[in-house]
Write an enzyme that holds these catalytic residues in place. Structure first.
Site, short mmCIF file in Angstrom:
data_model
loop_
_atom_site.label_atom_id
_atom_site.label_comp_id
_atom_site.label_asym_id
_atom_site.label_seq_id
_atom_site.Cartn_x
_atom_site.Cartn_y
_atom_site.Cartn_z
N ASP A 17 0.82 -1.31 -0.02
CA ASP A 17 0.12 0.11 0.18
C ASP A 17 0.88 1.46 0.09
OD1 ASP A 17 -1.92 -1.99 0.25
OD2 ASP A 17 -2.91 -1.17 2.07
N LYS A 103 -6.88 -5.28 -3.03
CA LYS A 103 -7.59 -5.52 -1.71
C LYS A 103 -8.41 -4.48 -1.19
CE LYS A 103 -3.88 -4.31 1.55
NZ LYS A 103 -4.79 -3.06 2.19
N CYS A 142 -2.00 -2.25 7.80
CA CYS A 142 -2.10 -3.31 6.79
C CYS A 142 -0.66 -4.14 6.49
CB CYS A 142 -2.27 -2.58 5.25
SG CYS A 142 -4.24 -1.98 5.28
C1 VGL Z 1 -4.60 1.06 5.46
C2 VGL Z 1 -6.01 2.34 7.00
C3 VGL Z 1 -6.96 2.19 5.91
C4 VGL Z 1 -3.41 0.69 5.17
C5 VGL Z 1 -5.64 1.00 4.85
O1 VGL Z 1 -3.10 0.36 4.21
O2 VGL Z 1 -2.43 0.31 6.11
N1 VGL Z 1 -4.78 1.90 6.81
N2 VGL Z 1 -6.98 1.31 5.02
#
Ligand code: VGL
Ligand code: ZN
Length: 190
Positions: A17, A103, A142
């Site tokens: 991410d 995802k 994540c």
């Molecule tokens: C994430 C908060 C909300 C991440 C994803 O990728 O860590 N954090 N959605």
């Protein structure tokens, strides 16, 4: 187990991410989120030089998602599918042969882990992957979920700690502790 900082056959680099919305100026900015980019890029180059596959996950939510505050969740609207903020950081090295793991597409639940309902573990086992080096954002969300799932799925997990940043420093410290206790190797130098 091979050398812990040497990428080799059976290894995988999984970058979690590293998207614009998680970097300063984004919708859910993580302090120093963009600073992981050069470190991650160096690992990607090293992986490529050693024939180690590179996978990149991305948070990829529908416009209306349960994790958003407006729907009772805990996060601002972020990583909306196909939006500018959902794109990888512009300086992130994304090799043409890299595999993207999408995802968070379910309306009704968060999928913090790149393994959560993606079929990724099946594929990696099939491909002969035994050890997974991870980095990215966020260390306490994540990345944590992905690393812990990786352990559960039977992979040897390595965290490239300098290439991660936490939403909350306190939770980041707790996440590191949790990973360490689960047997994850934490690399503190790059
Ligand atoms: C994430 C908060 C909300 C991440 C994803 O990728 O860590 N954090 N959605
Ligand atoms: Zn999200």
């Amino acid at each position: 187990m091979g050398d812990i900082d040497q990428l080799t056959t059976g290894d995988l680099l999984l970058i979690v991410d590293v998207q614009k919305d998680f970097c300063p100026g984004g919708a859910l900015p993580i302090a120093g989120g963009d600073q992981v980019v050069p470190i991650v890029n160096a690992w990607t180059a090293r992986a490529q030089a050693n024939g180690v596959p590179v996978y990149l996950s991305r948070d990829w939510h529908p416009q209306c998602h349960l994790s958003y505050q407006e729907n009772g969740g805990m996060w601002p609207v972020h990583c909306v599918q196909d939006s500018a903020g959902a794109a990888f950081h512009p300086d992130l090295l994304v090799p043409e042969e890299a595999v993207i793991v999408t995802k968070g597409t379910r309306f009704d639940q968060d999928q913090n882990s790149a393994f959560d309902q993606t079929g990724l573990a099946f594929w990696l086992h099939k491909a002969g992957v035994r050890r997974i080096f991870t980095a990215g954002l966020a260390q306490d969300v994540c990345v944590l979920a992905t690393v812990m799932d990786g352990v559960k799925e039977g992979f040897e997990m390595v965290l490239i700690e300098p290439a991660t940043r936490a939403v909350s420093l306190e939770n980041g410290a707790r996440a590191l502790q949790q990973m360490r206790q689960a047997g994850v190797h934490i690399l503190s130098e790059h």
